[in-house]
Design a protein around this motif. Structure first.
Motif, PDB file in Angstrom:
ATOM      1  N   VAL A 192       0.946  -1.204  -0.170  1.00 50.14           N
ATOM      2  CA  VAL A 192      -0.057  -0.158   0.020  1.00 50.14           C
ATOM      3  C   VAL A 192       0.814   1.212  -0.028  1.00 50.14           C
ATOM      4  CG1 VAL A 192      -1.730   1.379   1.345  1.00 50.14           C
ATOM      5  CG2 VAL A 192      -1.791  -1.178   1.294  1.00 50.14           C
ATOM      6  N   ILE A 193       1.826   1.318   0.857  1.00 50.03           N
ATOM      7  CA  ILE A 193       2.651   2.486   0.938  1.00 50.03           C
ATOM      8  C   ILE A 193       3.515   2.910  -0.173  1.00 50.03           C
ATOM      9  CG2 ILE A 193       5.005   3.347   2.160  1.00 50.03           C
ATOM     10  CD1 ILE A 193       3.805   1.786   4.594  1.00 50.03           C
ATOM     11  N   VAL A 194       4.361   1.759  -1.093  1.00 53.62           N
ATOM     12  CA  VAL A 194       4.929   1.764  -2.160  1.00 53.62           C
ATOM     13  C   VAL A 194       4.075   2.201  -3.250  1.00 53.62           C
ATOM     14  CG1 VAL A 194       6.480   0.836  -3.838  1.00 53.62           C
ATOM     15  CG2 VAL A 194       6.907   0.442  -1.226  1.00 53.62           C
ATOM     16  N   ILE A 195       2.928   1.357  -3.432  1.00 55.49           N
ATOM     17  CA  ILE A 195       2.078   1.567  -4.803  1.00 55.49           C
ATOM     18  C   ILE A 195       1.561   3.104  -4.512  1.00 55.49           C
ATOM     19  CG2 ILE A 195       0.295   0.913  -5.836  1.00 55.49           C
ATOM     20  CD1 ILE A 195       0.952  -1.846  -5.107  1.00 55.49           C
ATOM     21  N   GLY A 196       1.057   3.300  -3.392  1.00 58.37           N
ATOM     22  CA  GLY A 196       0.470   4.466  -3.164  1.00 58.37           C
ATOM     23  C   GLY A 196       1.593   5.812  -3.426  1.00 58.37           C
TER      24      GLY A 196
END
Length: 561
Positions: free
Chosen positions: A547-551
């Motif tokens: 979630v963090i990286v893709i976001g």
């Protein structure tokens, strides 16, 4: 069970439910119903948080896990104390400052409505299914062991929970959970004491630990870097940290427990109580299972602990093959007992060489016993693929029913029912709160009256209770029950946690980026679960980091306007 056991069982359950209903009859507003009027002290919060997590599955399945696989499962909780400290000093102040009813309200103020609804939806899916499992798991086992109807056992647990959860809301849940957890801890201590007492006829407590250790039942720590191993120190500290962070920090069934505290200090102290007590409690329950293995070295165990499975096989193919395997099993049980006594004597007076030879003999005979048990499982599988093979969930209950005195049996069965009721009530209360605050009040009726919100809250609590009972009727066991619940949580918790961590620490990431980051990361986790052999605890890390990286990447492509 005897009449005395039934009196103790239903008397214990009736007192707990009646107390919860009586103490919360005056709850008339939505704040009191969903947050307990912000009046609970740290002791109630601490026991309520522990009781919500420690379902009946914990007290049925975890001793069986220790019996079958040793104590490696305790590593699952190594990251929990760290997570609770983070939740206490990062999450709690934010929730109290915003005066939220649910954790997901914060997501709308930080991001947007669709991200809030996504977080709430992921919670409802995961926790709704889990509520069915927490009813079904004890019901299927208790009905098998006690000879009760499965349907009536499911209904008994479900209806009792619905009564006091609907009547008093959060405060009723927390008050009853406090007493349920007390009964649970007393009951487990009594069972442990009886195991040690029975073993004293053959070995001392330290000798029993030596025997358990020699058979790899005390293997509580594994530093392996193999990512396909389910339980290692690293998966426990990292995967367990992310799992516990998401569970205690973003799962409404837990958030609701400490949002009912008088202030942040009471809530923090309640969580610190769990930070100190949770790992020792799980260690103790697993140790109970490991000692049960030693107990059944000296006392005759069945070749398969789920007698109902053997009965089905006998009905279909007769008893000849069952008798042959049982005869071989009983022969090696006798050899294993004799070799355990030799090992005990070697510990007392033998040389290191004699101890090694005695240990090797004990391990060999134990392997032969395991082989006969595996042979019986193969017979069951070849007879009917629908019959459950794994019998470790029945180990502890078999001991309770066969070796504990009247009255104590009723108390221990009450422990299991209490655990089922306490965790399920917390789940239903949280499901209703999220449904009312994040969906009904947010989308359907933003300007309703207290009376309307109270009525809808009670109706939705009852509705989720009925749905949980329906899920319980439809449930199908494919794993050890304690693992099943953790697998289900690991598929969703990492993603939910990732959304919250972006909200807390990446202020320039906006709602659309984190929304699609969560969708894509959730898809990745489900794909990895279905097509790889990665240990499930790692999905908490993968989901959260995803979630963090893709976001972040999406936000970089489409910067803030």
């Amino acid at each position: 069970m005897s009449t005395l056991d039934l009196v103790v069982l239903f008397g214990t359950l009736g007192l707990i439910v009646g107390y919860g209903v009586y103490k919360t009859l005056g709850t008339k507003d939505i704040d009191g119903y969903l947050r307990g009027g912000s009046s609970m002290k740290w002791g109630t919060i601490g026991l309520s948080v522990m009781a919500t997590q420690a379902s009946a599955i914990t007290f049925i399945s975890t001793p069986g896990q220790g019996y079958e696989s040793g104590m490696a499962f305790v590593q699952n909780y190594f990251g929990l104390p760290i997570a609770l400290i983070i939740v206490a000093f990062v999450f709690i102040p934010i929730y109290y400052k915003l005066k939220v009813y649910t954790a997901y309200e914060y997501l709308e103020s930080r991001f947007d409505k669709k991200t809030r609804l996504l977080g709430a939806f992921l919670f409802l899916v995961q926790r709704g299914l889990a509520a069915g499992i927490t009813i079904y798991a004890p019901a299927i086992i208790l009905s098998t062991i006690l000879g009760w109807s499965l349907s009536w056992t499911i209904l008994l647990v479900g209806v009792l929970v619905i009564i006091y959860t609907v009547s008093g809301g959060t405060k009723a849940v927390s008050l009853t959970q406090k007493h349920q957890m007390t009964v649970i801890l007393i009951g487990m201590a009594i069972a442990f004491g009886y195991i040690v007492h029975y073993l004293s006829d053959f070995v001392t407590f330290p000798e029993a630990l030596h025997i358990a250790g020699s058979l790899d039942k005390l293997n509580a720590v594994d530093f392996s870097l193999d990512f396909e191993k389910r339980y290692t120190v690293w998966s426990g500290i990292l995967g367990g940290l992310f799992l516990a962070l998401s569970y205690f920090g973003t799962d409404q069934s837990q958030v609701q427990r400490y949002l009912g505290g008088k202030n942040t200090i009471e809530s923090r102290m309640g969580l610190m109580f769990n930070a100190v007590m949770k790992v020792p409690m799980q260690f103790f329950i697993l140790l109970t299972g490991a000692l049960l293995y030693v107990f059944y070295i000296f006392y005759q165990p069945p070749v398969h602990f789920n007698q109902q499975s053997l009965n089905k096989v006998e009905q279909q193919v007769g008893s000849e093959n069952i008798d042959l395997i049982t005869e071989d099993h009983d022969y090696w049980i006798g050899k294993r007992k004799a070799s355990a006594m030799v090992y005990k004597d070697a510990l007392l007076s033998g040389s290191k060489e004699e101890q090694k030879e005695a240990q090797e003999l004990l391990q060999f005979t134990a392997e032969q016993v395991n082989s006969s048990r595996a042979e019986m499982k193969n017979l069951i599988a070849s007879t009917d693929v629908t019959i459950k093979l794994k019998d470790s969930d029945y180990v502890f209950l078999t001991f309770i029913l066969n070796y504990l005195p009247q009255g104590i049996i009723g108390l221990l069965i009450a422990v299991i029912f209490s655990a089922a009721m306490s965790s399920t009530s917390g789940e239903l209360n949280a499901l209703a709160s999220t449904s009312v605050i994040d969906f009904y009040k947010n989308l359907i009726n933003q300007n309703g009256t207290e009376k309307q919100y109270m009525l809808v809250s009670k109706l939705l609590t009852a509705a989720w209770g009925v749905l949980a009972i329906c899920f319980a009727f439809m449930a199908h066991q494919s794993e050890n029950l304690i693992e099943m619940v953790n697998i289900l949580g690991s598929l969703f918790y990492g993603n939910i946690l990732g959304i919250f961590l972006v909200a807390f620490f990446f202020k320039y990431v906006q709602g659309t980026a984190v929304f699609w980051g969560a969708i894509l990361s959730q898809s990745l986790v489900i794909a990895l679960y279905n097509f790889t052999e990665i240990g499930y605890l790692w999905f908490n890390v993968i989901g959260c980091v995803g979630v963090i990286v893709i976001g972040l990447l999406i936000q970089l492509v489409k910067p803030k306007a």
